[in-house]
Design an enzyme around this catalytic site. Structure first.
Site, PDB file in Angstrom:
ATOM      1  CG  HIS A  42      82.813 -54.505 -40.963  1.00  0.00           C
ATOM      2  ND1 HIS A  42      83.932 -54.755 -40.675  1.00  0.00           N
ATOM      3  CD2 HIS A  42      82.537 -56.074 -40.551  1.00  0.00           C
ATOM      4  CE1 HIS A  42      84.819 -55.635 -40.827  1.00  0.00           C
ATOM      5  NE2 HIS A  42      84.148 -56.407 -40.879  1.00  0.00           N
ATOM      6  CD  GLU A  76      80.080 -63.986 -40.703  1.00  0.00           C
ATOM      7  OE1 GLU A  76      79.939 -64.843 -41.684  1.00  0.00           O
ATOM      8  OE2 GLU A  76      80.274 -64.137 -39.732  1.00  0.00           O
TER       9      GLU A  76
HETATM   10  N1  ACO Z   1      71.202 -53.812 -38.246  1.00  0.00           N
HETATM   11  C1  ACO Z   1      70.327 -52.763 -37.497  1.00  0.00           C
HETATM   12  N2  ACO Z   1      71.072 -51.147 -36.917  1.00  0.00           N
HETATM   13  C2  ACO Z   1      72.004 -52.361 -36.762  1.00  0.00           C
HETATM   14  C3  ACO Z   1      73.249 -53.169 -37.510  1.00  0.00           C
HETATM   15  C4  ACO Z   1      72.253 -53.862 -38.666  1.00  0.00           C
HETATM   16  N3  ACO Z   1      72.955 -54.991 -38.905  1.00  0.00           N
HETATM   17  N4  ACO Z   1      74.020 -53.180 -37.581  1.00  0.00           N
HETATM   18  C5  ACO Z   1      74.420 -51.711 -36.653  1.00  0.00           C
HETATM   19  N5  ACO Z   1      73.563 -51.572 -36.214  1.00  0.00           N
HETATM   20  C6  ACO Z   1      72.671 -50.084 -36.020  1.00  0.00           C
HETATM   21  C7  ACO Z   1      73.540 -50.134 -34.250  1.00  0.00           C
HETATM   22  O1  ACO Z   1      72.320 -50.480 -33.914  1.00  0.00           O
HETATM   23  C8  ACO Z   1      73.705 -48.708 -33.535  1.00  0.00           C
HETATM   24  O2  ACO Z   1      72.787 -47.908 -33.821  1.00  0.00           O
HETATM   25  P1  ACO Z   1      72.303 -46.364 -32.881  1.00  0.00           P
HETATM   26  O3  ACO Z   1      73.279 -45.806 -33.316  1.00  0.00           O
HETATM   27  O4  ACO Z   1      70.986 -45.867 -33.391  1.00  0.00           O
HETATM   28  O5  ACO Z   1      72.058 -47.306 -31.951  1.00  0.00           O
HETATM   29  C9  ACO Z   1      75.044 -48.145 -34.870  1.00  0.00           C
HETATM   30  O6  ACO Z   1      74.261 -48.977 -36.065  1.00  0.00           O
HETATM   31  C10 ACO Z   1      76.257 -48.715 -34.522  1.00  0.00           C
HETATM   32  O7  ACO Z   1      76.056 -49.788 -34.305  1.00  0.00           O
HETATM   33  P2  ACO Z   1      77.423 -50.374 -33.497  1.00  0.00           P
HETATM   34  O8  ACO Z   1      76.911 -51.493 -32.990  1.00  0.00           O
HETATM   35  O9  ACO Z   1      77.993 -49.084 -32.658  1.00  0.00           O
HETATM   36  O10 ACO Z   1      78.665 -51.036 -34.524  1.00  0.00           O
HETATM   37  P3  ACO Z   1      79.290 -51.240 -34.603  1.00  0.00           P
HETATM   38  O11 ACO Z   1      80.384 -51.049 -35.227  1.00  0.00           O
HETATM   39  O12 ACO Z   1      80.219 -51.928 -33.572  1.00  0.00           O
HETATM   40  O13 ACO Z   1      78.425 -53.364 -35.147  1.00  0.00           O
HETATM   41  C11 ACO Z   1      79.054 -55.159 -35.532  1.00  0.00           C
HETATM   42  C12 ACO Z   1      79.176 -54.160 -36.162  1.00  0.00           C
HETATM   43  C13 ACO Z   1      78.779 -56.087 -34.585  1.00  0.00           C
HETATM   44  C14 ACO Z   1      78.992 -56.271 -36.576  1.00  0.00           C
HETATM   45  C15 ACO Z   1      77.761 -54.387 -36.587  1.00  0.00           C
HETATM   46  O14 ACO Z   1      76.959 -53.957 -37.330  1.00  0.00           O
HETATM   47  C16 ACO Z   1      75.846 -56.073 -36.022  1.00  0.00           C
HETATM   48  O15 ACO Z   1      75.356 -56.821 -34.986  1.00  0.00           O
HETATM   49  N6  ACO Z   1      75.763 -56.693 -37.077  1.00  0.00           N
HETATM   50  C17 ACO Z   1      75.131 -57.763 -37.378  1.00  0.00           C
HETATM   51  C18 ACO Z   1      75.912 -58.933 -36.939  1.00  0.00           C
HETATM   52  C19 ACO Z   1      76.547 -59.590 -37.752  1.00  0.00           C
HETATM   53  O16 ACO Z   1      76.251 -59.314 -38.915  1.00  0.00           O
HETATM   54  N7  ACO Z   1      77.480 -59.521 -37.658  1.00  0.00           N
HETATM   55  C20 ACO Z   1      79.056 -60.380 -38.286  1.00  0.00           C
HETATM   56  C21 ACO Z   1      79.865 -59.334 -38.533  1.00  0.00           C
HETATM   57  S1  ACO Z   1      80.983 -59.474 -39.511  1.00  0.00           S
HETATM   58  C22 ACO Z   1      82.082 -60.172 -39.014  1.00  0.00           C
HETATM   59  O17 ACO Z   1      82.565 -60.016 -37.831  1.00  0.00           O
HETATM   60  C23 ACO Z   1      83.406 -61.175 -39.568  1.00  0.00           C
END
Ligand code: ACO
Length: 368
Positions: free
Chosen positions: A255, A310
């Site tokens: 998140h 989620e």
């Molecule tokens: N699985 C694996 N790795 C992840 C995940 C995940 N679910 N989420 C983040 N990471 C990793 C990224 O790959 C990144 O790694 P790196 O630095 O080695 O490249 C690091 O964590 C940071 O990721 P960001 O994209 O910068 O984090 P951000 O805060 O933008 O992402 C998000 C938040 C979009 C929710 C992300 O965690 C994600 O894609 N989760 C999966 C999709 C999901 O569950 N979405 C629902 C969100 S809840 C809502 O909106 C209601």
């Protein structure tokens, strides 16, 4: 003369940590893992009806302030109006995904309407969502029952018969849980559009467009796809490890704001525990959750990645009988409470939202 890139203040890609609005609607503390909606911790609200959270969010924002029972009656009437307006548009939905169909139907609602727009917007989403889901199964839409509470009628319109009270309660908890959540991407989109005075339906249609992406509200369907792909307990660790090794994101984890567990996950897990069937599914999901958290901790030690809303959303919505391709629409049914309140708040207190960008392109004549 310094180039614009040097003269401008530093940019914040993703607007992390930028305060872009003041609101009394909700507050997310990502370090403490707290969500406060209108002065209440989410955990206190787990037994509320959706109409009660609407009364709380719309307080002082609607011209005719009403309590939950009046809101329930107004919603019933508005569901009837939404159903009438939907009928001629049903043939146009052919070939669209459920969220695209919802987008089309919502954008067809006219601005000149006797029912206050926020009530009609909230009323319309369950009517449209149920009809779209039934159309996907080759079934005709079921007309709303004005006398029923919102969650009960939502399930009745979906299934074509009276809903089990414990499922209605679980859906009410879900709708309350996702009703508002600070300045998330879709709410921000709604406020940006509202700040131009474009109107409520334009604002909430824009919000829906932002919600549909898999990084925001499009994740719960893929959570179930992931559970199905894993299939059995013995495959959990290897499946998750392969997914991470392949650069995939595990749906339902991570998140932008929360660095600890999303408080909504436990409220929804509680709602799930209140349902008779499905204990096997919950146990399996818990095992997947534990394994995913351990692996994420090991593979991404610098980034605290925890369960988000989620993950258990997927299980609750599956248990109350929504098809998984409707999950984003059901999310919109709950979040419409927050979107409408933020639009009203923005219209009353806001200013045109117009940030700046930092120019990093070539200057005229440079390199010529
Ligand atoms: N699985 C694996 N790795 C992840 C995940 C995940 N679910 N989420 C983040 N990471 C990793 C990224 O790959 C990144 O790694 P790196 O630095 O080695 O490249 C690091 O964590 C940071 O990721 P960001 O994209 O910068 O984090 P951000 O805060 O933008 O992402 C998000 C938040 C979009 C929710 C992300 O965690 C994600 O894609 N989760 C999966 C999709 C999901 O569950 N979405 C629902 C969100 S809840 C809502 O909106 C209601």
């Amino acid at each position: 003369m310094p180039s614009p890139a040097l003269a401008a203040p530093s940019s914040a890609p993703g607007l992390d940590d930028v305060i872009a609005a003041e609101t009394r609607l909700s507050h997310v503390d990502g370090i403490a893992g707290e969500l406060i909606i209108g002065g209440h911790h989410l955990q206190e609200m787990a037994d509320w009806r959706f109409e009660e959270v609407l009364a709380l969010l719309w307080q002082d924002l609607m011209p005719d302030q009403t309590g939950p029972n009046d809101i329930s009656r107004a919603l019933g009437k508005a569901r009837g109006r939404a159903f009438e307006r939907m009928q001629p548009l049903l043939p146009a939905l052919h070939g669209l995904s459920p969220v695209e169909a919802l987008r089309l139907l919502l954008s067809a609602l006219p601005d000149a309407e006797a029912i206050p727009h926020p009530v009609l917007a909230v009323a319309a989403v369950p009517v449209f969502t149920a009809a779209i889901a039934r159309a996907g199964q080759g079934l005709d839409p079921v007309a709303p029952d004005e006398a029923l509470a919102h969650a009960a009628d939502f399930l009745r319109m979906l299934h074509g018969g009276p809903a089990d009270p414990e499922k209605v309660k679980a859906l009410d908890t879900y709708l309350v849980t996702v009703s508002d959540h600070g300045l998330n991407a879709s709410t921000f989109a709604a406020r940006v559009i509202a700040s131009t005075k474009a109107g409520l339906f334009s604002s909430v249609v824009g919000a829906l467009c932002a919600l549909k992406g898999p990084l925001h509200g499009g994740a719960p369907g893929p959570v179930l796809d992931m559970l199905d792909a894993i299939g059995e307990t013995s495959r959990i660790e290897s499946w998750l490890a392969d997914a991470l090794a392949g650069g995939e994101r595990l749906m339902g984890f991570g998140h932008r704001i929360y660095r600890v567990r999303d408080p909504r996950a436990d409220v929804l897990k509680g709602a799930l525990a209140g349902l008779k069937d499905g204990s096997g599914r919950i146990r399996f999901a818990e095992q997947v959750e534990m394994a995913a958290l351990a692996l994420l901790h090991e593979k991404k030690p610098l980034r605290p990645l925890q369960t988000n809303v989620e993950f258990y959303t997927a299980l609750v919505l599956e248990a109350v009988g929504f098809p998984r391709d409707s999950f984003t629409n059901v999310f919109a049914a709950g979040r419409m409470a927050g979107w409408t309140a933020h639009v009203l708040e923005q219209e009353q207190t806001g200013r045109l939202i117009r940030p700046q960008s930092r120019y990093v392109g070539p200057m005229p004549g440079a390199g010529a």
